[in-house]
Design a protein around this motif. Structure first.
Motif, PDB file in Angstrom:
ATOM      1  N   GLY A 172       0.818  -1.207   0.000  1.00 25.61           N
ATOM      2  CA  GLY A 172       0.000   0.000   0.000  1.00 25.61           C
ATOM      3  C   GLY A 172       0.848   1.251   0.000  1.00 25.61           C
ATOM      4  O   GLY A 172       0.541   2.239  -0.683  1.00 25.61           O
ATOM      5  N   PHE A 173       1.965   1.249   0.722  1.00 27.04           N
ATOM      6  CA  PHE A 173       2.845   2.409   0.771  1.00 27.04           C
ATOM      7  C   PHE A 173       3.470   2.677  -0.599  1.00 27.04           C
ATOM      8  O   PHE A 173       3.573   3.826  -1.046  1.00 27.04           O
ATOM      9  CB  PHE A 173       3.926   2.163   1.835  1.00 27.04           C
ATOM     10  N   ILE A 174       3.867   1.588  -1.280  1.00 27.68           N
ATOM     11  CA  ILE A 174       4.467   1.740  -2.622  1.00 27.68           C
ATOM     12  C   ILE A 174       3.459   2.330  -3.597  1.00 27.68           C
ATOM     13  O   ILE A 174       3.798   3.192  -4.408  1.00 27.68           O
ATOM     14  CB  ILE A 174       5.003   0.385  -3.130  1.00 27.68           C
ATOM     15  N   GLU A 175       2.223   1.866  -3.568  1.00 29.08           N
ATOM     16  CA  GLU A 175       1.165   2.371  -4.453  1.00 29.08           C
ATOM     17  C   GLU A 175       0.951   3.879  -4.235  1.00 29.08           C
ATOM     18  O   GLU A 175       0.786   4.653  -5.195  1.00 29.08           O
ATOM     19  CB  GLU A 175      -0.127   1.615  -4.251  1.00 29.08           C
ATOM     20  N   LYS A 176       0.925   4.323  -2.967  1.00 25.64           N
ATOM     21  CA  LYS A 176       0.762   5.760  -2.682  1.00 25.64           C
ATOM     22  C   LYS A 176       1.935   6.563  -3.246  1.00 25.64           C
ATOM     23  O   LYS A 176       1.737   7.665  -3.775  1.00 25.64           O
ATOM     24  CB  LYS A 176       0.638   5.983  -1.196  1.00 25.64           C
ATOM     25  N   GLN A 177       3.158   6.028  -3.143  1.00 30.74           N
ATOM     26  CA  GLN A 177       4.324   6.740  -3.645  1.00 30.74           C
ATOM     27  C   GLN A 177       4.270   6.859  -5.168  1.00 30.74           C
ATOM     28  O   GLN A 177       4.615   7.916  -5.742  1.00 30.74           O
ATOM     29  CB  GLN A 177       5.601   5.991  -3.217  1.00 30.74           C
ATOM     30  N   LYS A 178       3.797   5.819  -5.847  1.00 34.10           N
ATOM     31  CA  LYS A 178       3.673   5.863  -7.297  1.00 34.10           C
ATOM     32  C   LYS A 178       2.671   6.925  -7.739  1.00 34.10           C
ATOM     33  O   LYS A 178       2.917   7.655  -8.711  1.00 34.10           O
ATOM     34  CB  LYS A 178       3.262   4.495  -7.841  1.00 34.10           C
ATOM     35  N   LYS A 179       1.532   6.988  -7.057  1.00 32.68           N
ATOM     36  CA  LYS A 179       0.519   7.969  -7.395  1.00 32.68           C
ATOM     37  C   LYS A 179       0.989   9.405  -7.191  1.00 32.68           C
ATOM     38  O   LYS A 179       0.661  10.308  -7.953  1.00 32.68           O
ATOM     39  CB  LYS A 179      -0.763   7.738  -6.585  1.00 32.68           C
ATOM     40  N   SER A 180       1.825   9.605  -6.167  1.00 32.45           N
ATOM     41  CA  SER A 180       2.305  10.947  -5.894  1.00 32.45           C
ATOM     42  C   SER A 180       3.334  11.396  -6.939  1.00 32.45           C
ATOM     43  O   SER A 180       3.494  12.578  -7.215  1.00 32.45           O
ATOM     44  CB  SER A 180       2.937  11.016  -4.496  1.00 32.45           C
TER      45      SER A 180
END
Length: 366
Positions: free
Chosen positions: A357-365
């Motif tokens: 989940g943390f990786i997905e948020k970083q990609k979106k940002s």
């Protein structure tokens, strides 16, 4: 049937009192009868009190019925909640608020009946007060119109006075020219000479002025007299309009005030009578020794208290036992390897989900 009804009025437990002796039942039937007849008197008193207010039999009866039921319920509650103790002081302390309430009820019930009992005497007092009020009212209304009436009267008197003065002047002039002709005054020459003619002309002129003044003033006086009649009619109308208000001075408060102006001793003894009736069930329960019904009530209460104490003790023991059992259960689980591996697996899965989940948020940002 009647006995059972009065026992019901006393507020005693129906099933419990039936298991008591006949004498005990008669005691509570007597208490219930007192409660019932007090409510009946409250109904009569309340109906009469409201009849003096609304002057309507149906409204007064309806309110009296509600008032009687209210007093019945209060008295029944007061009597049924007094319990016999082993200490008279504690019993008296327990009954004191109820006795105060009974005193208040007795006063409220007795006052309308006192008004009915002393109705003729109260009517006499009210008649005197109404007559005094009528005289004062007429005097006040008259004072209100007095300025206009006095002004009107003074104007009429002034006009009449002017006519009288003019008449006196004409009469004086008449005497002057007559005595001039007779030779008794003035020139003192007998006969109708030039001086006589001059005085006669003066008299005739004044007589014409008098006739005009009379006609003018009479017209003004007539108008003022009509106005005076109108003022008097207004005064009478004002008095007649306020008279029904004075005649209607016959309400509950007026009768209570009139009752207070009568000798206080008879009224006081009637109030004491109702006070004795109202407090008699309470006094009877305080003075009477413990009876069979009281012992059975106490026995039932003790049984309930014992049951509650046992339940409380059992609940405490159950709480302690359950706590000890759960302490042992969790202590045994703590050493279980299978449970440890299962929780470890789930913790790893949770950490992986958090990382993804943390990786997905970083990609979106980005």
């Amino acid at each position: 049937m009647i006995k059972q009804f009065f026992i019901l009025c006393s507020g005693a437990d129906k099933d419990l009192i039936q298991s008591c002796s006949n004498g005990e039942q008669n005691k509570y039937a007597g208490i219930g009868a007192t409660v019932f007849f007090t409510a009946v008197m409250a109904f009569i008193a309340g109906s009469f009190a409201l009849y003096t207010v609304f002057d309507n039999v149906y409204k007064a009866t309806a309110f009296g019925l509600v008032w009687g039921l209210l007093i019945f319920n209060l008295d029944r509650f007061i009597v049924s909640t007094i319990k016999k103790r082993n200490d008279f002081k504690s019993e008296l302390l327990q009954a004191t608020p109820r006795i105060i309430l009974a005193i208040i009820i007795a006063i409220v019930i007795s006052k309308p009946l006192e008004i009915k009992i002393f109705e003729k005497e109260i009517n006499t007092v009210l008649l005197k007060e109404k007559n005094a009020m009528a005289l004062n009212n007429k005097k006040e209304v008259a004072n209100y119109f007095q300025t206009d009436l006095d002004k009107n009267k003074s104007q009429i008197d002034s006009l009449k006075s002017d006519v009288l003065k003019k008449e006196k002047e004409v009469n004086d002039l008449y005497a002057v020219f007559i005595t001039e002709a007779e030779g008794t005054s003035g020139t003192k020459k007998l006969g109708k000479g030039p001086v006589y003619k001059e005085k006669r002309d003066k008299h005739d002129s004044a007589l014409k002025d008098l006739a005009i003044l009379k006609e003018t003033n009479q017209s003004k006086i007539a108008s003022l007299e009509i106005k005076a009649k109108e003022l008097q009619a207004d005064l009478d109308k004002k008095v007649s309009e306020t008279q029904p208000i004075i005649e209607g001075f016959d309400g509950l408060m007026a009768r209570i005030n009139a009752l207070n102006k009568l000798p206080w001793l008879p009224s006081f003894f009637i109030m004491l009578l109702f006070l004795a009736i109202e407090t008699s069930p309470i006094i009877a329960k305080l003075l009477s020794p413990k009876g069979e019904y009281d012992f059975k009530i106490e026995d039932n209460e003790m049984a309930i208290l014992n049951m509650l104490a046992q339940n409380k003790h059992q609940s405490g023991l159950q709480l302690v036992t359950d706590a000890e059992i759960y302490d042992r259960v969790y202590a045994d689980i703590k050493e279980d390897k299978e449970l440890y591996n299962y929780k470890k697996q789930k913790a790893i899965e949770l950490l992986r989900l958090q990382a993804d989940g943390f990786i997905e948020k970083q990609k979106k940002s980005l």
